[in-house]
Design a protein around this motif. Structure first.
Motif, mmCIF file in Angstrom:
data_model
loop_
_atom_site.group_PDB
_atom_site.id
_atom_site.type_symbol
_atom_site.label_atom_id
_atom_site.label_comp_id
_atom_site.label_asym_id
_atom_site.label_seq_id
_atom_site.Cartn_x
_atom_site.Cartn_y
_atom_site.Cartn_z
ATOM 1 N N ILE A 189 -2.309 0.710 10.070
ATOM 2 C CA ILE A 189 -3.316 1.686 9.670
ATOM 3 C C ILE A 189 -2.727 3.092 9.647
ATOM 4 O O ILE A 189 -2.990 3.888 8.738
ATOM 5 C CB ILE A 189 -4.533 1.625 10.615
ATOM 6 C CG1 ILE A 189 -5.207 0.251 10.530
ATOM 7 C CG2 ILE A 189 -5.532 2.726 10.266
ATOM 8 C CD1 ILE A 189 -5.772 -0.086 9.173
ATOM 9 N N THR A 247 0.841 -1.185 0.000
ATOM 10 C CA THR A 247 0.000 0.000 0.000
ATOM 11 C C THR A 247 0.881 1.242 0.000
ATOM 12 O O THR A 247 1.775 1.377 0.841
ATOM 13 C CB THR A 247 -0.915 0.020 1.239
ATOM 14 O OG1 THR A 247 -1.760 -1.134 1.205
ATOM 15 C CG2 THR A 247 -1.774 1.274 1.272
ATOM 16 N N LYS A 301 -7.683 1.303 -2.070
ATOM 17 C CA LYS A 301 -7.173 0.760 -0.801
ATOM 18 C C LYS A 301 -6.995 1.854 0.244
ATOM 19 O O LYS A 301 -7.297 1.662 1.426
ATOM 20 C CB LYS A 301 -5.843 0.044 -1.049
ATOM 21 C CG LYS A 301 -5.115 -0.422 0.235
ATOM 22 C CD LYS A 301 -5.938 -1.434 1.022
ATOM 23 C CE LYS A 301 -5.320 -1.741 2.391
ATOM 24 N NZ LYS A 301 -3.977 -2.299 2.330
ATOM 25 N N ASP A 326 -0.848 3.776 6.462
ATOM 26 C CA ASP A 326 -1.699 3.976 5.301
ATOM 27 C C ASP A 326 -2.440 5.315 5.365
ATOM 28 O O ASP A 326 -2.641 5.977 4.337
ATOM 29 C CB ASP A 326 -2.710 2.828 5.187
ATOM 30 C CG ASP A 326 -2.037 1.503 4.853
ATOM 31 O OD1 ASP A 326 -0.853 1.526 4.481
ATOM 32 O OD2 ASP A 326 -2.695 0.463 4.970
ATOM 33 N N ASN A 380 -10.330 2.666 1.540
ATOM 34 C CA ASN A 380 -10.742 1.545 2.380
ATOM 35 C C ASN A 380 -10.134 1.652 3.776
ATOM 36 O O ASN A 380 -10.830 1.532 4.797
ATOM 37 C CB ASN A 380 -10.319 0.230 1.720
ATOM 38 C CG ASN A 380 -10.602 -0.983 2.597
ATOM 39 O OD1 ASN A 380 -11.722 -1.480 2.632
ATOM 40 N ND2 ASN A 380 -9.596 -1.476 3.299
ATOM 41 N N ASN A 381 -8.838 1.896 3.836
ATOM 42 C CA ASN A 381 -8.178 1.938 5.135
ATOM 43 C C ASN A 381 -8.517 3.195 5.927
ATOM 44 O O ASN A 381 -8.530 3.174 7.155
ATOM 45 C CB ASN A 381 -6.655 1.799 4.966
ATOM 46 C CG ASN A 381 -6.240 0.356 4.782
ATOM 47 O OD1 ASN A 381 -7.048 -0.474 4.357
ATOM 48 N ND2 ASN A 381 -5.003 0.054 5.082
ATOM 49 N N PHE A 412 -11.785 2.323 7.438
ATOM 50 C CA PHE A 412 -11.564 1.348 8.515
ATOM 51 C C PHE A 412 -11.052 2.055 9.767
ATOM 52 O O PHE A 412 -11.520 1.809 10.877
ATOM 53 C CB PHE A 412 -10.573 0.284 8.044
ATOM 54 C CG PHE A 412 -10.364 -0.846 9.022
ATOM 55 C CD1 PHE A 412 -11.432 -1.622 9.446
ATOM 56 C CD2 PHE A 412 -9.101 -1.145 9.510
ATOM 57 C CE1 PHE A 412 -11.250 -2.671 10.343
ATOM 58 C CE2 PHE A 412 -8.904 -2.183 10.396
ATOM 59 C CZ PHE A 412 -9.979 -2.956 10.816
ATOM 60 N N SER A 462 -6.411 -6.361 1.097
ATOM 61 C CA SER A 462 -7.153 -6.192 2.340
ATOM 62 C C SER A 462 -7.320 -7.565 2.968
ATOM 63 O O SER A 462 -7.860 -8.480 2.342
ATOM 64 C CB SER A 462 -8.526 -5.557 2.068
ATOM 65 O OG SER A 462 -9.240 -5.368 3.271
#
Length: 264
Positions: free
Chosen positions: A234, A94, A169, A237, A172-173, A176, A120
């Motif tokens: 996390i 990533t 991605k 990212d 997405n993170n 999250f 993921s």
């Protein structure tokens, strides 16, 4: 297929194992005799340098931890210079879409395709061949690499041209991390209302507030413990998505505040 692999660590090692089990011939980079021995035990051919890893490969996979490492391997050490025409480079790390584009600009004159394919999931998903891959690249490149990726991933989602995988991605993170932040704030509210955390988490996973983040926190036992476990990954990212958003003259909006709650 003949597969070259760089980055056989926490995520990469189970990928190598699945690739071998699927019948692919895997040559993987091992920078020490101990690492080479571990790769051999997985059924791969070990190599001490990346040129040997790439030599004759149909697909070369890079699965290292940081965007900086991708640039070291693919730009500074010029990985695609040793790849054969018609082959495909898959980058699972990533990072910034700009890195994928820089690597592709080096690869294009050599007739090597590049896919940015961040993932993921975790090692347990790889072992079950249930990892999610967000792939950015041409139809031809993704189709060429798909039989290799499907050795350990399902679904393999082609989300657009080069760079799209990283963008999906990173969103997405970010979401999250925001969900983790929301749960952490919910736990703090529960404490003020006299509800202990284990009871609250056990109840919420059965309600409409349920999410993958909440389920992970409940399984870990507390929001703080979960944040400690995943915070490094996390946080890395989210830093990249903030930087990428700034490069594109935008920001995370309201997500910024909630994300911070999940990274404390």
């Amino acid at each position: 297929m003949r597969v070259g692999f760089i980055g056989a660590g926490r995520m990469g090692a189970p990928m190598v194992s699945r690739l071998v089990a699927a019948g692919h011939h895997v040559t993987a980079l091992g920078r020490s005799s101990e690492k080479c021995e571990a790769l051999t035990e997985l059924g791969a051919t070990a190599a001490f340098d990346q040129a040997t890893v790439a030599d004759g490969a149909d697909v070369v996979i890079v699965c290292v931890f940081t965007d900086e490492q991708v640039r070291e391997i693919c730009v500074e050490a010029d990985l695609t210079a040793t790849m054969r025409p018609g082959s495909v480079l898959v980058v699972h790390t990533t990072g910034s879409p700009h890195t994928a584009e820089q690597v592709a600009s080096l690869a294009a004159p050599r007739h090597v395709d590049v896919i940015d394919a961040p993932v993921s999931g975790g090692p347990h998903d790889i072992a079950a061949a249930q990892l999610t891959v967000f792939a950015g690249g041409t139809d031809r490149a993704v189709a060429h690499a798909r039989p290799v990726l499907e050795s350990y991933a399902e679904p393999v989602l082609h989300v657009g041209p080069l760079g799209a995988g990283q963008r999906v991605k990173l969103i997405n993170n970010t979401l999250f991390a925001a969900q983790i932040g929301l749960v952490a704030e919910g736990v703090r509210l529960g404490s003020r209302l006299g509800i202990d955390e284990p009871t609250l988490l056990k109840a919420l996973v059965n309600g409409s507030a349920g999410s993958r983040a909440l389920s992970g926190i409940a399984a870990t036992g507390s929001a703080d413990a979960f944040i400690t476990r995943v915070g490094e990954f996390i946080g890395k990212d989210v830093a990249v998505v903030r930087s990428t958003a700034a490069d594109l003259d935008t920001d995370l909006g309201l997500l910024d505040t909630v994300v911070d709650a999940g990274l404390r």
